[in-house]
Design a protein around this motif. Sequence first.
Motif, PDB file in Angstrom:
ATOM      1  N   ASN A  56       0.837  -1.208   0.000  1.00 29.12           N
ATOM      2  CA  ASN A  56       0.000   0.000   0.000  1.00 29.12           C
ATOM      3  C   ASN A  56       0.867   1.252   0.000  1.00 29.12           C
ATOM      4  O   ASN A  56       0.563   2.240  -0.672  1.00 29.12           O
ATOM      5  CB  ASN A  56      -0.912   0.034   1.233  1.00 29.12           C
ATOM      6  CG  ASN A  56      -2.062  -0.956   1.121  1.00 29.12           C
ATOM      7  OD1 ASN A  56      -2.281  -1.544   0.059  1.00 29.12           O
ATOM      8  ND2 ASN A  56      -2.787  -1.166   2.220  1.00 29.12           N
ATOM      9  N   GLN A  57       1.944   1.213   0.784  1.00 27.43           N
ATOM     10  CA  GLN A  57       2.849   2.378   0.806  1.00 27.43           C
ATOM     11  C   GLN A  57       3.427   2.629  -0.584  1.00 27.43           C
ATOM     12  O   GLN A  57       3.479   3.771  -1.058  1.00 27.43           O
ATOM     13  CB  GLN A  57       4.005   2.134   1.783  1.00 27.43           C
ATOM     14  CG  GLN A  57       3.622   2.286   3.245  1.00 27.43           C
ATOM     15  CD  GLN A  57       4.741   1.800   4.178  1.00 27.43           C
ATOM     16  OE1 GLN A  57       5.876   1.605   3.764  1.00 27.43           O
ATOM     17  NE2 GLN A  57       4.396   1.596   5.436  1.00 27.43           N
ATOM     18  N   LEU A  58       3.852   1.548  -1.248  1.00 28.19           N
ATOM     19  CA  LEU A  58       4.442   1.713  -2.592  1.00 28.19           C
ATOM     20  C   LEU A  58       3.437   2.291  -3.585  1.00 28.19           C
ATOM     21  O   LEU A  58       3.803   3.002  -4.522  1.00 28.19           O
ATOM     22  CB  LEU A  58       4.928   0.355  -3.121  1.00 28.19           C
ATOM     23  CG  LEU A  58       6.195  -0.231  -2.513  1.00 28.19           C
ATOM     24  CD1 LEU A  58       6.404  -1.665  -2.991  1.00 28.19           C
ATOM     25  CD2 LEU A  58       7.423   0.608  -2.879  1.00 28.19           C
ATOM     26  N   ARG A  59       2.149   1.971  -3.367  1.00 29.24           N
ATOM     27  CA  ARG A  59       1.108   2.395  -4.319  1.00 29.24           C
ATOM     28  C   ARG A  59       0.442   3.706  -3.919  1.00 29.24           C
ATOM     29  O   ARG A  59      -0.427   4.206  -4.634  1.00 29.24           O
ATOM     30  CB  ARG A  59       0.003   1.330  -4.370  1.00 29.24           C
ATOM     31  CG  ARG A  59       0.368   0.086  -5.104  1.00 29.24           C
ATOM     32  CD  ARG A  59      -0.908  -0.699  -5.379  1.00 29.24           C
ATOM     33  NE  ARG A  59      -0.587  -2.016  -5.887  1.00 29.24           N
ATOM     34  CZ  ARG A  59      -1.093  -3.145  -5.407  1.00 29.24           C
ATOM     35  NH1 ARG A  59      -1.956  -3.126  -4.418  1.00 29.24           N
ATOM     36  NH2 ARG A  59      -0.751  -4.296  -5.945  1.00 29.24           N
ATOM     37  N   ASN A  60       0.832   4.263  -2.775  1.00 30.56           N
ATOM     38  CA  ASN A  60       0.160   5.468  -2.280  1.00 30.56           C
ATOM     39  C   ASN A  60       0.252   6.610  -3.299  1.00 30.56           C
ATOM     40  O   ASN A  60       1.324   6.893  -3.825  1.00 30.56           O
ATOM     41  CB  ASN A  60       0.822   5.877  -0.949  1.00 30.56           C
ATOM     42  CG  ASN A  60       0.036   6.968  -0.251  1.00 30.56           C
ATOM     43  OD1 ASN A  60      -0.063   8.082  -0.741  1.00 30.56           O
ATOM     44  ND2 ASN A  60      -0.530   6.628   0.883  1.00 30.56           N
ATOM     45  N   CYS A 106       6.255   3.295  -6.230  1.00 34.17           N
ATOM     46  CA  CYS A 106       5.783   2.623  -7.453  1.00 34.17           C
ATOM     47  C   CYS A 106       4.823   3.531  -8.207  1.00 34.17           C
ATOM     48  O   CYS A 106       4.905   3.693  -9.425  1.00 34.17           O
ATOM     49  CB  CYS A 106       5.096   1.299  -7.119  1.00 34.17           C
ATOM     50  SG  CYS A 106       6.278  -0.016  -6.763  1.00 34.17           S
ATOM     51  N   MET A 107       3.894   4.121  -7.475  1.00 34.32           N
ATOM     52  CA  MET A 107       2.906   5.009  -8.089  1.00 34.32           C
ATOM     53  C   MET A 107       3.582   6.214  -8.746  1.00 34.32           C
ATOM     54  O   MET A 107       3.271   6.597  -9.869  1.00 34.32           O
ATOM     55  CB  MET A 107       1.933   5.474  -6.990  1.00 34.32           C
ATOM     56  CG  MET A 107       0.859   6.424  -7.456  1.00 34.32           C
ATOM     57  SD  MET A 107      -0.265   5.610  -8.592  1.00 34.32           S
ATOM     58  CE  MET A 107      -1.293   6.982  -9.102  1.00 34.32           C
ATOM     59  N   LEU A 108       4.555   6.807  -8.038  1.00 35.07           N
ATOM     60  CA  LEU A 108       5.090   8.090  -8.505  1.00 35.07           C
ATOM     61  C   LEU A 108       6.239   7.931  -9.505  1.00 35.07           C
ATOM     62  O   LEU A 108       6.432   8.787 -10.359  1.00 35.07           O
ATOM     63  CB  LEU A 108       5.536   8.945  -7.314  1.00 35.07           C
ATOM     64  CG  LEU A 108       4.384   9.302  -6.356  1.00 35.07           C
ATOM     65  CD1 LEU A 108       4.885  10.102  -5.168  1.00 35.07           C
ATOM     66  CD2 LEU A 108       3.286  10.086  -7.073  1.00 35.07           C
TER      67      LEU A 108
END
Length: 402
Positions: A225-229, A235-237
């Motif tokens: 979840n942190q990686l996709r925040n 990961c998201m950014l």
Amino acid sequence: MSFKPANRIQDLQYFGEFGGVNPSISDSSTYTFLSAKTMFDTFEGNADGCYLYSRHSSPSNLYLGEALAAMEGTETANVSASGMGAITPVLLQLCQAGDHIVSSRTIYGGTYAFLKNFIPRFQINTSFVDITKLEVVEAAINKNTKVIFCESISNPLLEVANIAALAKIAKKHHIKLVVDNTFSPLTISPSILGADVVIHSLTKFINGSSDTVGGVVCGTQEFINQLRNVNDGACMLLGSTMDSLRAASVLKNLRTLHIRMKQHSKNAMYLAQKFELDGLKTVYPGLKSHPSHELFNTMMNTEYGYSGMLTIDVGSLDKANELMELMQKKSLGYLAVSLGFYKTLFSAPGSSTSSEIPLEEQKEMGLSDGLIRFSIGLDDDIERTYQMMNQCMKQLNILSLH
Ligand code: PLP
């Protein structure tokens, strides 16, 4: 060990949109909402089962991620566009400016280059250590250390990390153990042995077709979840997202991984034993002569063998190049980097996949000029392959050197 990773993949059931046995591919970059409120909630991360935008998540990527999480025994996983697209966000998520990483010194050249040349621009520094020396690893940890990084079987020297012992050290110092398991899917289950985060380059054995690059991070729901925040998730950014169509095709290939790993391992064991008997300096975790053979036995999921990677040392780069060119001419495999293909792949790591590592450091870690790294293929008749390789070696006077 009773962990059965292939069963966990086998047990997953899919029902596509029209009852298909494969999940339907989500061929969309963006998703509609019936209400604006749900869109807001999804942005805030409070709308389970809703999709927003495919860089964040998509059904096809989630299916592949869940299958890989099942294989590694982690809560969940996030797939990415490449192995490096998995490694780099993990390290950037776990470390802030001023932090420190303890890494194995024998790792994939790209990861080494990232740690040595790229991430220091964010004031994140790395100590490279001999990962097989636990006291050296622990001594390298300081008050700023956040991560121990290693590969289960290292690229290209095939050093074996004592994952359970490293996990203990990491826990003791309240830091994370991140393991790149690219060389040993199914064979080693780092998370079961105590690793916090498990990474793969899917490009290699897991996809197995040499037709794409891909990666995955397996870990806790909280970390993924942190990686996709959307506000501060690496990961998201950083945006290294796998395409949905590709996720669907990697998932289909994953289902035959257990059969392929057994064959890669069987063939590699056969060749390693023969090469060693021929007097070649051969490194393969399945050989008793490997310094970590016994350790490997205690860590492995036995039925998948010791994986498909082996090295031999033919004395010089010129000899290595001659041999690889000749073997390619005889259709024994390809002079190519990467691994996990149905044909054998061979390369001289010092001048290819580890060329990012300066020469004197290569020497220090035992990476010699004449080293050839083999990713052994799925050959049905490995005895014939061996005979032909042996002929090539004899023709080039390689065997007489030993
Ligand atoms: N990890 C290991 C052990 C590798 O061998 C490689 C590539 O060779 C990578 C990571 C990087 O993976 P990718 O090329 O998919 O980015």
